[in-house]
Design a protein around this motif. Structure first.
Motif, PDB file in Angstrom:
ATOM      1  N   ALA A  80       0.815  -1.216   0.000  1.00 27.73           N
ATOM      2  CA  ALA A  80       0.000   0.000   0.000  1.00 27.73           C
ATOM      3  C   ALA A  80       0.848   1.266   0.000  1.00 27.73           C
ATOM      4  CB  ALA A  80      -0.946  -0.006   1.196  1.00 27.73           C
ATOM      5  N   ALA A  81       2.073   1.195   0.541  1.00 30.51           N
ATOM      6  CA  ALA A  81       2.947   2.368   0.546  1.00 30.51           C
ATOM      7  C   ALA A  81       3.273   2.817  -0.869  1.00 30.51           C
ATOM      8  CB  ALA A  81       4.228   2.065   1.321  1.00 30.51           C
ATOM      9  N   ARG A  82       3.221   1.883  -1.834  1.00 27.18           N
ATOM     10  CA  ARG A  82       3.512   2.211  -3.234  1.00 27.18           C
ATOM     11  C   ARG A  82       2.261   2.589  -4.014  1.00 27.18           C
ATOM     12  NH1 ARG A  82       8.536   0.152  -4.748  1.00 27.18           N
ATOM     13  NH2 ARG A  82       9.565  -1.081  -3.134  1.00 27.18           N
ATOM     14  N   TRP A  83       1.101   2.362  -3.419  1.00 33.45           N
ATOM     15  CA  TRP A  83      -0.165   2.641  -4.099  1.00 33.45           C
ATOM     16  C   TRP A  83      -0.413   4.141  -4.100  1.00 33.45           C
ATOM     17  CZ3 TRP A  83      -5.369   2.818  -1.341  1.00 33.45           C
ATOM     18  CH2 TRP A  83      -6.412   2.908  -2.248  1.00 33.45           C
ATOM     19  N   ARG A  84      -0.707   4.671  -5.292  1.00 31.36           N
ATOM     20  CA  ARG A  84      -0.886   6.119  -5.439  1.00 31.36           C
ATOM     21  C   ARG A  84       0.302   6.831  -4.783  1.00 31.36           C
ATOM     22  NH1 ARG A  84      -7.372   7.229  -4.516  1.00 31.36           N
ATOM     23  NH2 ARG A  84      -8.101   5.683  -6.012  1.00 31.36           N
ATOM     24  N   ARG A 119      -7.601  11.719  -1.187  1.00 25.74           N
ATOM     25  CA  ARG A 119      -7.853  11.411  -2.603  1.00 25.74           C
ATOM     26  C   ARG A 119      -8.729  10.170  -2.815  1.00 25.74           C
ATOM     27  NH1 ARG A 119      -2.297  12.667  -2.992  1.00 25.74           N
ATOM     28  NH2 ARG A 119      -1.716  10.482  -3.247  1.00 25.74           N
ATOM     29  N   PHE A 120      -9.288   9.593  -1.766  1.00 21.55           N
ATOM     30  CA  PHE A 120     -10.065   8.368  -1.941  1.00 21.55           C
ATOM     31  C   PHE A 120     -11.416   8.670  -2.589  1.00 21.55           C
ATOM     32  CE2 PHE A 120      -7.813   6.247   1.884  1.00 21.55           C
ATOM     33  CZ  PHE A 120      -6.786   5.823   1.052  1.00 21.55           C
ATOM     34  N   GLY A 121     -11.757   7.849  -3.585  1.00 23.74           N
ATOM     35  CA  GLY A 121     -13.034   7.996  -4.267  1.00 23.74           C
ATOM     36  C   GLY A 121     -14.144   7.219  -3.578  1.00 23.74           C
ATOM     37  N   THR A 122     -15.264   7.084  -4.277  1.00 29.56           N
ATOM     38  CA  THR A 122     -16.461   6.486  -3.675  1.00 29.56           C
ATOM     39  C   THR A 122     -16.228   5.053  -3.207  1.00 29.56           C
ATOM     40  OG1 THR A 122     -17.877   7.871  -5.065  1.00 29.56           O
ATOM     41  CG2 THR A 122     -18.886   5.915  -4.070  1.00 29.56           C
ATOM     42  N   LEU A 123     -15.610   4.231  -4.051  1.00 33.94           N
ATOM     43  CA  LEU A 123     -15.462   2.813  -3.722  1.00 33.94           C
ATOM     44  C   LEU A 123     -14.523   2.604  -2.539  1.00 33.94           C
ATOM     45  CD1 LEU A 123     -16.284  -0.053  -4.540  1.00 33.94           C
ATOM     46  CD2 LEU A 123     -14.247  -0.127  -6.007  1.00 33.94           C
ATOM     47  N   ALA A 171      -6.899   0.921   4.047  1.00 37.12           N
ATOM     48  CA  ALA A 171      -7.802   1.104   2.904  1.00 37.12           C
ATOM     49  C   ALA A 171      -7.720  -0.088   1.955  1.00 37.12           C
ATOM     50  CB  ALA A 171      -7.462   2.392   2.160  1.00 37.12           C
ATOM     51  N   VAL A 172      -6.496  -0.544   1.667  1.00 36.09           N
ATOM     52  CA  VAL A 172      -6.310  -1.703   0.779  1.00 36.09           C
ATOM     53  C   VAL A 172      -6.833  -2.967   1.446  1.00 36.09           C
ATOM     54  CG1 VAL A 172      -4.584  -3.184  -0.303  1.00 36.09           C
ATOM     55  CG2 VAL A 172      -4.367  -0.695  -0.476  1.00 36.09           C
ATOM     56  N   ILE A 173      -6.482  -3.159   2.723  1.00 31.98           N
ATOM     57  CA  ILE A 173      -6.883  -4.384   3.417  1.00 31.98           C
ATOM     58  C   ILE A 173      -8.386  -4.441   3.623  1.00 31.98           C
ATOM     59  CG2 ILE A 173      -6.624  -5.664   5.590  1.00 31.98           C
ATOM     60  CD1 ILE A 173      -3.786  -4.542   5.727  1.00 31.98           C
ATOM     61  N   ALA A 174      -9.034  -3.271   3.767  1.00 28.78           N
ATOM     62  CA  ALA A 174     -10.488  -3.238   3.956  1.00 28.78           C
ATOM     63  C   ALA A 174     -11.218  -3.892   2.781  1.00 28.78           C
ATOM     64  CB  ALA A 174     -10.956  -1.795   4.129  1.00 28.78           C
ATOM     65  N   ILE A 175     -10.666  -3.769   1.581  1.00 26.97           N
ATOM     66  CA  ILE A 175     -11.299  -4.382   0.406  1.00 26.97           C
ATOM     67  C   ILE A 175     -11.284  -5.898   0.547  1.00 26.97           C
ATOM     68  CG2 ILE A 175     -11.173  -4.642  -2.095  1.00 26.97           C
ATOM     69  CD1 ILE A 175      -9.802  -1.878  -2.170  1.00 26.97           C
ATOM     70  N   VAL A 176     -10.119  -6.441   0.913  1.00 30.55           N
ATOM     71  CA  VAL A 176      -9.990  -7.893   1.104  1.00 30.55           C
ATOM     72  C   VAL A 176     -10.906  -8.363   2.230  1.00 30.55           C
ATOM     73  CG1 VAL A 176      -8.395  -9.771   1.653  1.00 30.55           C
ATOM     74  CG2 VAL A 176      -7.597  -7.798   0.319  1.00 30.55           C
ATOM     75  N   THR A 204     -11.431  10.405  10.387  1.00 26.89           N
ATOM     76  CA  THR A 204     -10.277  10.148   9.525  1.00 26.89           C
ATOM     77  C   THR A 204     -10.721   9.517   8.208  1.00 26.89           C
ATOM     78  OG1 THR A 204      -8.779   9.909  11.406  1.00 26.89           O
ATOM     79  CG2 THR A 204      -8.101   8.873   9.342  1.00 26.89           C
ATOM     80  N   GLY A 205     -11.619   8.543   8.280  1.00 21.16           N
ATOM     81  CA  GLY A 205     -12.146   7.931   7.054  1.00 21.16           C
ATOM     82  C   GLY A 205     -12.857   8.933   6.182  1.00 21.16           C
ATOM     83  N   VAL A 206     -13.637   9.812   6.806  1.00 21.88           N
ATOM     84  CA  VAL A 206     -14.404  10.818   6.061  1.00 21.88           C
ATOM     85  C   VAL A 206     -13.478  11.841   5.412  1.00 21.88           C
ATOM     86  CG1 VAL A 206     -15.994  12.763   6.331  1.00 21.88           C
ATOM     87  CG2 VAL A 206     -16.530  10.559   7.377  1.00 21.88           C
ATOM     88  N   LEU A 207     -12.506  12.345   6.165  1.00 22.69           N
ATOM     89  CA  LEU A 207     -11.641  13.417   5.664  1.00 22.69           C
ATOM     90  C   LEU A 207     -10.648  12.925   4.619  1.00 22.69           C
ATOM     91  CD1 LEU A 207     -10.920  15.458   8.920  1.00 22.69           C
ATOM     92  CD2 LEU A 207     -12.699  15.801   7.200  1.00 22.69           C
ATOM     93  N   SER A 208     -10.476  11.609   4.497  1.00 20.25           N
ATOM     94  CA  SER A 208      -9.594  11.080   3.455  1.00 20.25           C
ATOM     95  C   SER A 208     -10.285  11.029   2.090  1.00 20.25           C
ATOM     96  CB  SER A 208      -9.117   9.678   3.826  1.00 20.25           C
ATOM     97  OG  SER A 208     -10.197   8.757   3.829  1.00 20.25           O
ATOM     98  N   SER A 209     -11.575  11.328   2.048  1.00 11.61           N
ATOM     99  CA  SER A 209     -12.328  11.278   0.790  1.00 11.61           C
ATOM    100  C   SER A 209     -11.951  12.442  -0.119  1.00 11.61           C
ATOM    101  CB  SER A 209     -13.830  11.326   1.077  1.00 11.61           C
ATOM    102  OG  SER A 209     -14.207  10.285   1.945  1.00 11.61           O
ATOM    103  N   SER A 210     -12.224  12.270  -1.382  1.00  8.17           N
ATOM    104  CA  SER A 210     -11.818  13.289  -2.363  1.00  8.17           C
ATOM    105  C   SER A 210     -12.806  14.437  -2.487  1.00  8.17           C
ATOM    106  CB  SER A 210     -11.623  12.640  -3.740  1.00  8.17           C
ATOM    107  OG  SER A 210     -12.826  12.039  -4.178  1.00  8.17           O
ATOM    108  N   SER A 211     -14.042  14.275  -2.005  1.00  4.12           N
ATOM    109  CA  SER A 211     -15.035  15.353  -2.102  1.00  4.12           C
ATOM    110  C   SER A 211     -16.204  15.073  -1.177  1.00  4.12           C
ATOM    111  CB  SER A 211     -15.550  15.503  -3.544  1.00  4.12           C
ATOM    112  OG  SER A 211     -16.410  14.426  -3.874  1.00  4.12           O
ATOM    113  N   GLY A 212     -16.991  16.121  -0.915  1.00  2.00           N
ATOM    114  CA  GLY A 212     -18.205  15.950  -0.130  1.00  2.00           C
ATOM    115  C   GLY A 212     -19.218  15.082  -0.839  1.00  2.00           C
TER     116      GLY A 212
END
Length: 506
Positions: free
Chosen positions: A27-31, A47-51, A185-190, A262-270
């Motif tokens: 994940a350190a290399r992601w984006r 910069r996190f999007g909807t998904l 964020a990456v591990i949450a998907i798994v 923290t999860g909310v503020l990492s999003s890319s937009s309201g």
């Protein structure tokens, strides 16, 4: 508790952990970006999007302890344990109303924490430090509970000693330190994919093995009736107030936890937050199905004095070893995601709003990030030591207190998003009153329950202690604001502007 090692299940469990460990370091290399600032290490550059936000916030709300504790409550107390479902239903419209507005002002002003926002909005240093301290105090037992959940899973596998928990902690600490918020964020998907597979299999296969849902509910009702005191799959009239206030108070409080912010503020937009408020009810369906696992355990004849072990033992008892290992890994990985986010969020609060305010000197972005990484590490060490050397029941009791405490920052944060009528000094005094009252009510129950019997007009109402404490908080804040206004005392400076709260157009 199991006494023998389940070799195949343990092998599958370890393989899954190896997968997420690799993902955590990758994940350190992601984006790719420099992780030498809180913006990047603690918020992933916003910069996190909807998904990704959907998985991340879902990982915040639906933790390993949720997967264990909600069915455990159903297993031990019956219907009252189901309060988590209506509380999440109340949560999503509340999210839709307040969180996009919070994201907007924090994005425009560069705020990393809720205490940053309160400091800017009210210009009151003690109030901002109070918000930060409350967030850290409420988060610490929450981190410990994730490790308690991990402990239950390890015990169900038959692994002996404390080394498996220590190993899992070392892995968590290492990739959180190196990758920041990108790792969970990456591990949450798994984790979420595994959880959906686990729940789908459980709700289809386990009732079929037990004779169908009708038999599950009748057997669960019979088992609950034999408990001391007797419990039921239906709410009793005496439980209505506690059930309703627990649901309402928990919904008010959950968005105030540092890891949620923290999860909310990492999003890319309201707009991403709004979409998530619309999509997250899918997790509520998952939670409702997870809650039923408590009844499955009763119907399956799982007998344990430790209700938290009911679900792990159910999987080991009814599933093939390989799939039991998969399910236990899903729960275990579910501990890593929120524990990582919580430690990051608490570290951000300490660095920005306690240490920074106390020393009153500005740090460079690199210094902030370095200190936050170290604090995050110490917080996880503290949680591990607590779990290893203190009874798990104390972590549960402190987490009950944490829910009462975190509700007391509602006036400063949520009301502050919509009005600055309240004075910072008044809100600080209200916070003191609410914290004292809430702690006193919980202490009067010997920290065994967050439900307190209020005596009003000859009637006794069992209510969630956070609610009367918050009402006192609001009354004190209102009274002192009126008093300070009448005295003509000068207001502190509001660093935000009206335009900061206006949503960007699509």
């Amino acid at each position: 508790m199991t006494s023998s090692l389940h070799v195949i299940a343990t092998g599958i469990f370890c393989a899954c952990f190896l997968l997420v460990t690799i993902a955590g370091f990758w994940a350190a290399r992601w984006r790719r970006a420099s992780l030498h600032s809180l913006e990047e290490w603690g918020l992933a550059g916003r910069r996190f999007g909807t998904l990704i936000t959907w998985f991340l916030i879902g990982g915040d709300f639906y933790t390993a302890y949720t997967v264990i504790a909600v069915p455990a409550a159903m297993y031990g107390t019956g219907a009252p344990g189901f309060f988590a479902i209506p509380y999440c239903i109340l949560l999503y419209p509340y999210m839709m109303l307040v969180l996009p507005r919070l994201w907007q002002v924090c994005h425009r002003r560069g705020y990393v924490t809720l205490a940053d926002f309160v400091r800017g909005r009210f210009g009151h240093r003690p109030l901002a430090m109070a918000v930060a301290l409350t967030g850290i105090l409420a988060t610490m037992p929450y981190i410990a509970l994730q490790l308690v959940g991990m402990q239950e899973v390890i015990s169900a596998l038959g692994l002996k000693g404390e080394w498996p928990l220590i190993a899992a902690f070392v892995i968590l600490a290492a990739y959180t330190y190196s990758s920041g918020l990108r790792a969970p964020a990456v591990i949450a998907i798994v984790k979420d994919i595994m959880l959906y597979i686990m729940v789908a299999a459980a709700v289809l296969l386990i009732p079929a093995k037990l004779g169908g849902y009708a038999h599950v509910f009748s057997a669960a009702a019979a088992e609950l009736a034999r408990k001391r005191p007797p419990a039921s799959i239906l709410l009793q009239p005496s439980q209505y107030w506690s059930y309703a206030t627990l649901a309402f108070g928990s919904a008010l409080a959950i968005v105030l936890y540092p890891h949620t912010a923290t999860g909310v503020l990492s999003s890319s937009s309201g707009r991403v937050i709004k979409r998530n408020a619309a999509l997250l009810p899918a997790y509520n369906l998952l939670l409702a199905l997870i809650a039923l696992l408590g009844y499955f355990a009763l119907a399956a004849g799982i007998h344990t004095a430790d209700t938290s072990s009911a679900v792990p033992l159910l999987f080991v008892h009814l599933f093939p070893e390989w799939f039991a290992g998969f399910c236990l890994a899903a729960i275990g990985i579910g501990a890593l995601v929120p524990a990582a986010i919580m430690s990051i969020a608490a570290a951000n609060l300490f660095t920005r709003n306690l240490y920074g305010e106390m020393v009153r000197r500005s740090m460079t972005p690199r210094q902030e990030a370095t200190q936050a990484k170290l604090v995050s590490l110490f917080l996880k060490i503290g949680a591990l030591v607590f779990v290893l050397f203190v009874r798990a029941q104390y972590a549960i009791e402190l987490q009950l207190l944490g829910g009462i405490w975190i509700a007391q920052i509602f006036p400063a944060v949520i009301l502050g998003l919509f009005t600055r009528w309240f004075r910072g000094t008044a809100l600080f005094l209200g916070w003191i009153a609410g914290m004292a009252a809430g702690t006193g009510m919980a202490w009067a129950r010997d920290l065994k329950s967050s439900v307190y019997p209020l005596h009003m007009g000859g009637h006794t109402l069992a209510v969630y202690a956070a609610i009367p404490a918050l009402l006192l908080n609001l009354m004190i804040s209102l009274a002192f604001t009126l008093l300070l206004n009448a005295m003509g005392q000068k207001r502190d400076t509001d660093a935000t502007e009206t335009a900061d709260y206006e949503m960007q157009q699509a």
